[in-house]
Design a protein around this motif. Structure first.
Motif, PDB file in Angstrom:
ATOM      1  N   LEU A 153       0.841  -1.195   0.000  1.00 21.10           N
ATOM      2  CA  LEU A 153       0.000   0.000   0.000  1.00 21.10           C
ATOM      3  C   LEU A 153       0.875   1.244   0.000  1.00 21.10           C
ATOM      4  O   LEU A 153       1.918   1.276   0.655  1.00 21.10           O
ATOM      5  N   THR A 154       0.434   2.267  -0.718  1.00 20.72           N
ATOM      6  CA  THR A 154       1.122   3.554  -0.723  1.00 20.72           C
ATOM      7  C   THR A 154       0.211   4.606  -0.111  1.00 20.72           C
ATOM      8  O   THR A 154      -0.863   4.902  -0.648  1.00 20.72           O
ATOM      9  N   PHE A 155       0.627   5.150   1.042  1.00 17.47           N
ATOM     10  CA  PHE A 155      -0.089   6.240   1.701  1.00 17.47           C
ATOM     11  C   PHE A 155       0.489   7.558   1.187  1.00 17.47           C
ATOM     12  O   PHE A 155       1.716   7.718   1.128  1.00 17.47           O
ATOM     13  N   SER A 156      -0.381   8.499   0.847  1.00 20.48           N
ATOM     14  CA  SER A 156       0.068   9.816   0.387  1.00 20.48           C
ATOM     15  C   SER A 156      -0.563  10.896   1.255  1.00 20.48           C
ATOM     16  O   SER A 156      -1.786  10.941   1.409  1.00 20.48           O
ATOM     17  N   TYR A 186      -5.157  19.055   5.393  1.00 21.55           N
ATOM     18  CA  TYR A 186      -4.377  18.026   4.703  1.00 21.55           C
ATOM     19  C   TYR A 186      -5.329  16.961   4.167  1.00 21.55           C
ATOM     20  O   TYR A 186      -6.494  16.857   4.580  1.00 21.55           O
ATOM     21  N   SER A 187      -4.835  16.165   3.227  1.00 23.91           N
ATOM     22  CA  SER A 187      -5.614  15.051   2.682  1.00 23.91           C
ATOM     23  C   SER A 187      -4.739  13.809   2.635  1.00 23.91           C
ATOM     24  O   SER A 187      -3.511  13.901   2.518  1.00 23.91           O
ATOM     25  N   ILE A 188      -5.380  12.647   2.732  1.00 18.40           N
ATOM     26  CA  ILE A 188      -4.675  11.367   2.722  1.00 18.40           C
ATOM     27  C   ILE A 188      -5.344  10.445   1.707  1.00 18.40           C
ATOM     28  O   ILE A 188      -6.577  10.340   1.665  1.00 18.40           O
ATOM     29  N   THR A 189      -4.540   9.793   0.890  1.00 23.55           N
ATOM     30  CA  THR A 189      -5.044   8.758  -0.014  1.00 23.55           C
ATOM     31  C   THR A 189      -4.244   7.480   0.215  1.00 23.55           C
ATOM     32  O   THR A 189      -3.103   7.518   0.692  1.00 23.55           O
ATOM     33  N   VAL A 190      -4.863   6.351  -0.117  1.00 20.34           N
ATOM     34  CA  VAL A 190      -4.208   5.047  -0.017  1.00 20.34           C
ATOM     35  C   VAL A 190      -4.400   4.334  -1.349  1.00 20.34           C
ATOM     36  O   VAL A 190      -5.524   4.242  -1.859  1.00 20.34           O
ATOM     37  N   ALA A 191      -3.304   3.833  -1.915  1.00 19.24           N
ATOM     38  CA  ALA A 191      -3.366   3.165  -3.217  1.00 19.24           C
ATOM     39  C   ALA A 191      -2.678   1.811  -3.138  1.00 19.24           C
ATOM     40  O   ALA A 191      -1.814   1.577  -2.288  1.00 19.24           O
ATOM     41  N   ALA A 192      -3.076   0.905  -4.031  1.00 20.34           N
ATOM     42  CA  ALA A 192      -2.454  -0.415  -4.142  1.00 20.34           C
ATOM     43  C   ALA A 192      -2.277  -0.739  -5.615  1.00 20.34           C
ATOM     44  O   ALA A 192      -3.103  -0.356  -6.454  1.00 20.34           O
ATOM     45  N   ASP A 193      -1.204  -1.453  -5.949  1.00 22.16           N
ATOM     46  CA  ASP A 193      -0.938  -1.805  -7.343  1.00 22.16           C
ATOM     47  C   ASP A 193      -2.072  -2.650  -7.912  1.00 22.16           C
ATOM     48  O   ASP A 193      -2.481  -3.650  -7.325  1.00 22.16           O
ATOM     49  N   GLY A 194      -2.570  -2.237  -9.063  1.00 21.53           N
ATOM     50  CA  GLY A 194      -3.583  -3.017  -9.751  1.00 21.53           C
ATOM     51  C   GLY A 194      -4.960  -2.965  -9.135  1.00 21.53           C
ATOM     52  O   GLY A 194      -5.843  -3.732  -9.516  1.00 21.53           O
ATOM     53  N   VAL A 195      -5.175  -2.050  -8.166  1.00 26.50           N
ATOM     54  CA  VAL A 195      -6.461  -1.980  -7.472  1.00 26.50           C
ATOM     55  C   VAL A 195      -6.946  -0.534  -7.462  1.00 26.50           C
ATOM     56  O   VAL A 195      -6.174   0.389  -7.192  1.00 26.50           O
ATOM     57  N   GLU A 196      -8.218  -0.331  -7.741  1.00 23.53           N
ATOM     58  CA  GLU A 196      -8.813   0.996  -7.689  1.00 23.53           C
ATOM     59  C   GLU A 196      -9.506   1.165  -6.340  1.00 23.53           C
ATOM     60  O   GLU A 196     -10.541   0.547  -6.074  1.00 23.53           O
ATOM     61  N   LEU A 197      -8.921   1.985  -5.470  1.00 19.85           N
ATOM     62  CA  LEU A 197      -9.518   2.235  -4.158  1.00 19.85           C
ATOM     63  C   LEU A 197     -10.291   3.552  -4.156  1.00 19.85           C
ATOM     64  O   LEU A 197     -11.437   3.613  -3.733  1.00 19.85           O
ATOM     65  N   GLY A 198      -9.637   4.630  -4.597  1.00 21.55           N
ATOM     66  CA  GLY A 198     -10.353   5.861  -4.905  1.00 21.55           C
ATOM     67  C   GLY A 198     -10.769   6.756  -3.763  1.00 21.55           C
ATOM     68  O   GLY A 198     -11.300   7.828  -4.004  1.00 21.55           O
ATOM     69  N   ASN A 199     -10.567   6.380  -2.514  1.00 22.08           N
ATOM     70  CA  ASN A 199     -11.020   7.214  -1.407  1.00 22.08           C
ATOM     71  C   ASN A 199      -9.986   8.270  -1.042  1.00 22.08           C
ATOM     72  O   ASN A 199      -8.777   8.051  -1.162  1.00 22.08           O
ATOM     73  N   THR A 200     -10.475   9.428  -0.572  1.00 24.08           N
ATOM     74  CA  THR A 200      -9.620  10.489  -0.037  1.00 24.08           C
ATOM     75  C   THR A 200     -10.174  10.914   1.313  1.00 24.08           C
ATOM     76  O   THR A 200     -11.372  11.175   1.449  1.00 24.08           O
ATOM     77  N   TRP A 201      -9.296  10.962   2.305  1.00 22.14           N
ATOM     78  CA  TRP A 201      -9.680  11.395   3.646  1.00 22.14           C
ATOM     79  C   TRP A 201      -9.049  12.763   3.910  1.00 22.14           C
ATOM     80  O   TRP A 201      -7.911  13.017   3.498  1.00 22.14           O
ATOM     81  N   THR A 202      -9.776  13.637   4.594  1.00 22.22           N
ATOM     82  CA  THR A 202      -9.274  14.984   4.857  1.00 22.22           C
ATOM     83  C   THR A 202      -9.240  15.253   6.352  1.00 22.22           C
ATOM     84  O   THR A 202      -9.958  14.625   7.142  1.00 22.22           O
TER      85      THR A 202
END
Length: 325
Positions: free
Chosen positions: A217-220, A260-276
């Protein structure tokens, strides 16, 4: 003399040739050698062939698989040939694997999804070891039969998986095992409130996820509520065996009341949520002193009216004493 030795040599060769196949033949698989059937998950970024080669994830507690992941069906069975037989197949001959969508998960006016796994099924790979047979299905690409057409597994589906060790490798009987698993939406959720973080401090963000253990997972973290325009700080972490992942971010450069905002992504998966969220000011020594000073006052007023009642009781007691005298 030479003729006799030659004849003897030929005889020995024929004897060895006759005995060798019997020696090499595998013993029939008995009923006791066929154990449980379990379904676990591998990350979406894992090829089905690689997932089938992996024999480390044998925990059968996972009966829920994200629709983006690879489902690994494991049959505990010893004595099944590790290599494909003469016609190039293992599944379909020595072992059969069938998946049928449960009636409760079939949409109204739709047909159940079914899959009869064969050697050439797209998105499927097979591996056999000394004590188990693994069948890996990439749920994003494996085509199930549905009515007159095909469809992939979707969130909300559940399946009954049935494996049979056939009489081609047993003592004449077919030995069958079955289990169920459900398919869910790939998603993550934070285990704690992330709408506030203390400016100038370090904060740990933990998520629970339906994605398979081992998923990267990649947290941004981005300053401001627009995750697409701000400069992001990225942290990569891995989903653990408890379906949790934690990322640590520093808010040293943030001031109080900064968004601030936070997103979480995974390879090959569409998660799409953004938390603020919004940063808050850290506690100051002045505030701490004020709190300490006010604490006795709060304690003394914790029972409203107690002082008045005590005074009245004292007055009543004094009057009674005066009358006695």
């Amino acid at each position: 003399m030479n003729t006799r030795y030659t004849a003897l040599s030929i005889t020995l060769v024929l004897l060895v040739a006759a005995v060798a196949p019997a020696t090499a033949a595998a013993a029939p698989v008995s009923e006791d050698a066929v154990g449980d059937l379990t379904v676990t998950a591998a990350p979406a970024s894992t090829a089905a062939s690689a997932a089938a080669e992996s024999t480390t994830r044998a925990d059968g507690s996972d009966s829920i698989i994200a629709a983006s992941d690879v489902a690994i069906i494991r049959l505990n069975a010893s004595g099944i040939p590790a290599e494909a037989d003469g016609d190039g197949t293992l599944v379909g001959d020595e072992v059969t694997v069938e998946l049928t969508q449960t009636a409760a998960s079939v949409d109204e006016n739709a047909s159940a999804k079914t899959l009869d796994v064969s050697a050439d099924t797209e998105g499927v790979a097979v591996n056999a070891t000394e004590d188990a047979v693994y069948v890996a299905l990439d749920l994003q690409t494996t085509a199930f039969q549905q009515g007159n057409g095909t469809a992939t597994a979707a969130a909300g589906d559940s399946f009954t998986a049935v494996t049979t060790v056939t009489d081609s490798v047993t003592d004449g009987e077919n030995y069958t095992q079955q289990t169920r698993f459900g398919v869910v939406e790939p998603k993550v959720r934070f285990t704690d409130d992330v709408s506030e973080a203390v400016a100038g401090e370090v904060f740990n963000f933990e998520v629970a996820t339906t994605l398979a253990p081992g998923t990267s997972l990649t947290f941004s973290l981005t300053s401001g509520h627009d995750a697409e325009t701000g400069a992001a700080t990225n942290v990569q972490t891995t989903v653990d065996e408890n379906s949790r992942a934690t990322a640590q971010f520093s808010f040293f450069t943030y001031e109080a009341n900064e968004e601030y905002s936070i997103t979480v992504a995974a390879d090959g998966v569409e998660l799409g949520n953004t938390w603020t969220g919004t940063t808050v000011a850290p506690a100051t020594p002045e505030n701490a002193t004020a709190d300490a000073t006010e604490e006795p006052t709060e304690t003394s007023t914790s029972a409203p009216g107690f002082g008045v009642v005590a005074a009245l009781l004292a007055i009543v007691g004094a009057g009674a004493l005066a009358r006695r005298e």
